[in-house]
Design a protein around this motif. Structure first.
Motif, short mmCIF file in Angstrom:
data_model
loop_
_atom_site.label_atom_id
_atom_site.label_comp_id
_atom_site.label_asym_id
_atom_site.label_seq_id
_atom_site.Cartn_x
_atom_site.Cartn_y
_atom_site.Cartn_z
N TRP A 27 0.86 -1.18 0.00
CA TRP A 27 0.00 0.00 0.00
C TRP A 27 0.89 1.22 0.00
CZ3 TRP A 27 -5.50 -0.22 0.66
CH2 TRP A 27 -6.13 1.02 0.76
N GLU A 28 0.58 2.21 -0.84
CA GLU A 28 1.33 3.45 -0.78
C GLU A 28 0.73 4.34 0.31
OE1 GLU A 28 1.36 6.13 -4.18
OE2 GLU A 28 3.43 6.63 -3.70
N LEU A 29 1.49 4.57 1.35
CA LEU A 29 1.01 5.38 2.47
C LEU A 29 0.66 6.78 2.00
CD1 LEU A 29 3.60 4.43 5.24
CD2 LEU A 29 1.30 3.47 4.90
N SER A 30 -0.41 7.31 2.54
CA SER A 30 -0.79 8.68 2.23
C SER A 30 0.20 9.65 2.85
CB SER A 30 -2.19 8.96 2.78
OG SER A 30 -2.51 10.33 2.66
N LEU A 31 0.29 10.84 2.24
CA LEU A 31 1.07 11.91 2.86
C LEU A 31 0.39 12.41 4.12
CD1 LEU A 31 2.07 13.81 -0.39
CD2 LEU A 31 3.64 12.63 1.16
N ILE A 32 -0.91 12.17 4.22
CA ILE A 32 -1.65 12.48 5.44
C ILE A 32 -1.50 11.30 6.39
CG2 ILE A 32 -3.93 13.03 6.39
CD1 ILE A 32 -4.69 13.95 3.52
N PRO A 33 -1.11 11.52 7.64
CA PRO A 33 -0.85 10.39 8.56
C PRO A 33 -2.12 9.75 9.09
CG PRO A 33 -0.52 12.46 9.71
CD PRO A 33 -0.81 12.82 8.28
N ASP A 34 -2.97 9.32 8.16
CA ASP A 34 -4.25 8.72 8.50
C ASP A 34 -4.26 7.28 7.99
OD1 ASP A 34 -6.85 7.96 8.88
OD2 ASP A 34 -7.75 9.67 7.83
N ALA A 35 -4.18 6.32 8.90
CA ALA A 35 -4.09 4.91 8.52
C ALA A 35 -5.46 4.24 8.42
CB ALA A 35 -3.24 4.16 9.55
N SER A 36 -6.53 5.01 8.49
CA SER A 36 -7.86 4.41 8.56
C SER A 36 -8.21 3.60 7.33
CB SER A 36 -8.92 5.50 8.79
OG SER A 36 -8.89 6.46 7.76
N GLN A 37 -7.82 4.06 6.14
CA GLN A 37 -8.19 3.32 4.94
C GLN A 37 -7.47 1.98 4.86
OE1 GLN A 37 -7.63 5.33 1.18
NE2 GLN A 37 -9.16 4.07 0.17
N ILE A 38 -6.21 1.95 5.27
CA ILE A 38 -5.47 0.69 5.27
C ILE A 38 -6.12 -0.29 6.24
CG2 ILE A 38 -3.25 -0.39 5.83
CD1 ILE A 38 -1.88 2.17 4.95
N ILE A 39 -6.48 0.19 7.41
CA ILE A 39 -7.12 -0.68 8.41
C ILE A 39 -8.46 -1.20 7.89
CG2 ILE A 39 -8.16 -0.72 10.71
CD1 ILE A 39 -5.94 1.21 11.59
N GLU A 40 -9.23 -0.31 7.26
CA GLU A 40 -10.52 -0.73 6.69
C GLU A 40 -10.34 -1.81 5.63
OE1 GLU A 40 -12.34 2.80 5.22
OE2 GLU A 40 -12.48 3.72 7.21
N ASN A 41 -9.29 -1.68 4.82
CA ASN A 41 -9.06 -2.64 3.74
C ASN A 41 -8.33 -3.90 4.19
OD1 ASN A 41 -9.76 -1.55 0.76
ND2 ASN A 41 -9.27 0.18 2.08
N SER A 42 -7.95 -3.96 5.45
CA SER A 42 -7.28 -5.16 5.94
C SER A 42 -8.26 -6.32 6.12
CB SER A 42 -6.60 -4.88 7.29
OG SER A 42 -7.56 -4.71 8.32
N GLY A 43 -9.53 -6.01 6.19
CA GLY A 43 -10.54 -7.05 6.39
C GLY A 43 -10.94 -7.22 7.84
N TYR A 44 -10.14 -6.67 8.77
CA TYR A 44 -10.46 -6.81 10.20
C TYR A 44 -11.44 -5.72 10.60
CZ TYR A 44 -9.97 -7.39 15.22
OH TYR A 44 -10.23 -7.61 16.55
N ASN A 45 -12.44 -6.11 11.34
CA ASN A 45 -13.43 -5.12 11.75
C ASN A 45 -14.12 -5.57 13.03
OD1 ASN A 45 -15.15 -2.84 11.58
ND2 ASN A 45 -16.73 -4.08 10.60
N ASP A 46 -14.16 -4.70 14.01
CA ASP A 46 -15.01 -4.92 15.19
C ASP A 46 -15.39 -3.57 15.77
OD1 ASP A 46 -12.95 -4.00 16.84
OD2 ASP A 46 -12.33 -5.99 17.46
N GLU A 47 -16.33 -3.58 16.67
CA GLU A 47 -16.90 -2.33 17.18
C GLU A 47 -15.88 -1.48 17.91
OE1 GLU A 47 -20.67 -0.80 19.95
OE2 GLU A 47 -20.30 -2.95 19.62
N LYS A 48 -15.01 -2.12 18.68
CA LYS A 48 -14.05 -1.36 19.47
C LYS A 48 -13.07 -0.62 18.56
CE LYS A 48 -11.13 -1.64 23.57
NZ LYS A 48 -10.67 -2.49 24.69
N LEU A 49 -12.57 -1.31 17.53
CA LEU A 49 -11.64 -0.67 16.61
C LEU A 49 -12.33 0.44 15.84
CD1 LEU A 49 -8.82 -0.55 15.41
CD2 LEU A 49 -9.50 -2.32 13.77
#
Length: 541
Positions: free
Chosen positions: A447-469
């Motif tokens: 994944w090419e990291l964004s210049l904005i230090p926001d990792a949310s899209q990578i986490i969303e696309n990892s497939g892992y999801n739960d309410e706490k995260l």
């Protein structure tokens, strides 16, 4: 906020004009080219630009040059942290819905002042041009208010933790461009006035640019700062050849070309790029839904070996998809370390009570009046046999040698703890299809990291999801306090680690090759590879 690839074109080159003094009246075309090694200028290269308007340009090599000519409100330092540039001070509202900016006393290269109206015009120009590489950075700006000559207020559509980090676009001069039709503002003659540390002394479309030091620059520049000559060249191969021939002083080169420069004539500066490599799980697999099974995999992987053999030590080990020197990356959170015995212990904890195989064992145990301990032992034996019967499918792009090596190391690591796996090398289309259809168990991806230090899209696309995260991520993106953002990010990094949501491997290094005639340190990053060029001196003067 979606991840953004700013200026993603390949660096390119063509014939270079060398050795002309900016005060010389003789035309460049009449001069005899000389080796850069004897020149009093620093020599760079770029592809022939379609435009040198920094807002509309899409070529990376041209963008690196225009960064020397134009400053933005903020810029990115060597750690990928955002720092003020044209902004003297700023204040984000308590609700995160606006920011007030006060500009420094900066001048355009024609001597006029940089004003709040220039900022307003620039944002409007970017928003009107959807194909501008900076357009995504202005999509959350709802309005711009000018207050006097040096104060501007930006209102946002939504509160966003990284609103300041989006304000890294260059500011262009309203007075230079406002009177022209949009179709005309790409012409180089309309874009000769910037506000940065270097100004255009001479521009010839087929030859290149002479950049001279801006003596009226608002910030302090090194006393011995050198003028720069930028040659226009046709392709990446030519760029590499020119640096090797000492006709160019600096170039951003790929890992494939790096070996050509281990000579006494060159210095290599490596820096952390934005190519993030990681391993994701298919959560449709009942085993991979179990956190203990994922932790077993995490503890089984020899990341050090992947770094050394897969990436030839040309990458930085990371535990989370952020630059490892970012203020948001918490180095105190250690990864699940390579430990085969620990991995095997987690395998023994795997609980598949909802699986049909285990349900069947439980039913048989109940009908035979087995003791509780016997039932537990039977479950463990069943799960152990199920694990031994596994053959995990690891997919990897066949066109990426580093990932292929990593995939086979992971395969061997899994074998050492008793898990069979098979690596499947797929082409681009096959890889996309397998990922979208979940036809894999593990996938080595990048994944090419964004210049904005926001990792949310990578986490969303990892497939892992739960309410706490999800709650963590929501809190992060709405946070307005710097300390609060860092604290939430720490919690997210720990949570991802503790749940082995995905496995971070490395961020690949990038490289600047520098002619040894240049002395001094540069501090490149993927946004600005020439950051620090003002600190370079020429040894043979």
């Amino acid at each position: 906020m979606k991840s953004m690839k700013v200026l993603t074109m390949i660096l390119t080159i063509s014939l270079i004009v060398t050795g002309c003094n900016i005060n010389q009246k003789t035309s460049t075309s009449d001069q005899v080219a000389q080796s850069a090694i004897n020149s009093e200028l620093i020599h760079l290269t770029m592809v022939k630009p379609k435009t040198i308007n920094p807002i509309l340009n899409k070529d990376k090599s041209v963008g690196y040059v225009t960064n020397l000519i134009y400053d933005g409100l903020f810029t990115i330092d060597e750690n990928y942290d955002v720092v003020p540039q044209l902004v003297e001070k700023y204040n984000v509202s308590s609700d995160g819905m606006s920011v007030n900016l006060k500009l420094k006393d900066a001048k355009w290269h024609d001597g006029t002042s940089v004003t709040a109206s220039d900022v307003e015009y620039t944002i409007g120009l970017i928003q009107k041009n959807s194909d501008s590489p900076y357009n995504v950075f202005t999509q959350n700006i709802s309005s711009v208010s000018v207050n006097g000559t040096n104060e501007v207020n930006l209102k946002f559509k939504d509160a966003y933790a990284f609103s300041i980090d989006t304000l890294i676009f260059p500011i262009v001069c309203k007075n230079q461009l406002n009177s022209f039709a949009e179709k005309d503002i790409t012409e180089y003659k309309k874009n000769l006035v910037g506000n940065g540390p270097y100004k255009i002394a001479k521009y010839e479309e087929r030859k290149g640019i002479i950049l001279e030091v801006n003596k009226d620059y608002y910030d302090q520049l090194p006393e011995n700062i050198k003028d720069i000559q930028v040659g226009v060249v046709p392709d990446e191969e030519s760029q590499v050849s020119l640096v090797m021939a000492l006709e160019s002083d600096l170039a951003n080169v790929s890992l494939d070309d790096l070996s050509k420069f281990y000579e006494k004539e060159f210095n290599i500066t490596n820096y952390e790029g934005r190519e993030y490599e990681y391993l994701i799980f298919n959560y449709n697999n009942k085993f991979l839904k179990d956190v203990n099974f994922r932790k077993a995999i995490a503890h089984s992987i020899n990341k050090q070996k992947i770094q050394e053999e897969g990436y030839m030590d040309k990458a930085t080990l990371v535990n989370f998809p952020l630059n490892s020197n970012s203020k948001y990356y918490d180095k105190s959170i250690k990864p699940l370390e390579y430990n085969k015995e620990q991995a095997k212990k987690y395998l023994e904890k795997v609980n598949l009570s909802s699986s049909e195989e285990v349900k069947k064992v439980n039913k048989n145990s109940s009908s035979s009046n087995s003791s509780s301990n016997e039932k537990i032992d039977n479950q463990k034996e069943t799960i152990k046999k199920m694990i031994l019967d596994l053959n995990l499918k690891i997919i990897v792009n066949k066109n990426n040698n580093e990932r292929i090596k990593s995939a086979y190391i992971i395969c061997e690591n899994l074998k050492e703890i008793g898990i069979k796996s098979t690596v499947q090398e797929l082409d681009d289309k096959e890889m996309d299809k397998a990922l979208s259809s979940k036809d894999y168990d593990l996938a080595c991806v990048g994944w090419e990291l964004s210049l904005i230090p926001d990792a949310s899209q990578i986490i969303e696309n990892s497939g892992y999801n739960d309410e706490k995260l999800t709650n963590y991520m929501t809190s992060l993106t709405k946070s307005t306090s710097q300390s609060n953002k860092q604290e939430i990010y720490k919690s997210i990094q720990k949570y991802v680690r503790d749940n082995a949501a995905f496995i971070s491997l490395v961020i690949k290094d990038d490289y600047i090759v520098k002619n040894r005639r240049l002395d001094g340190k540069i501090t490149p990053n993927d946004f600005d590879v020439y950051d620090g060029i003002a600190n370079l001196n020429i040894k043979n003067e």
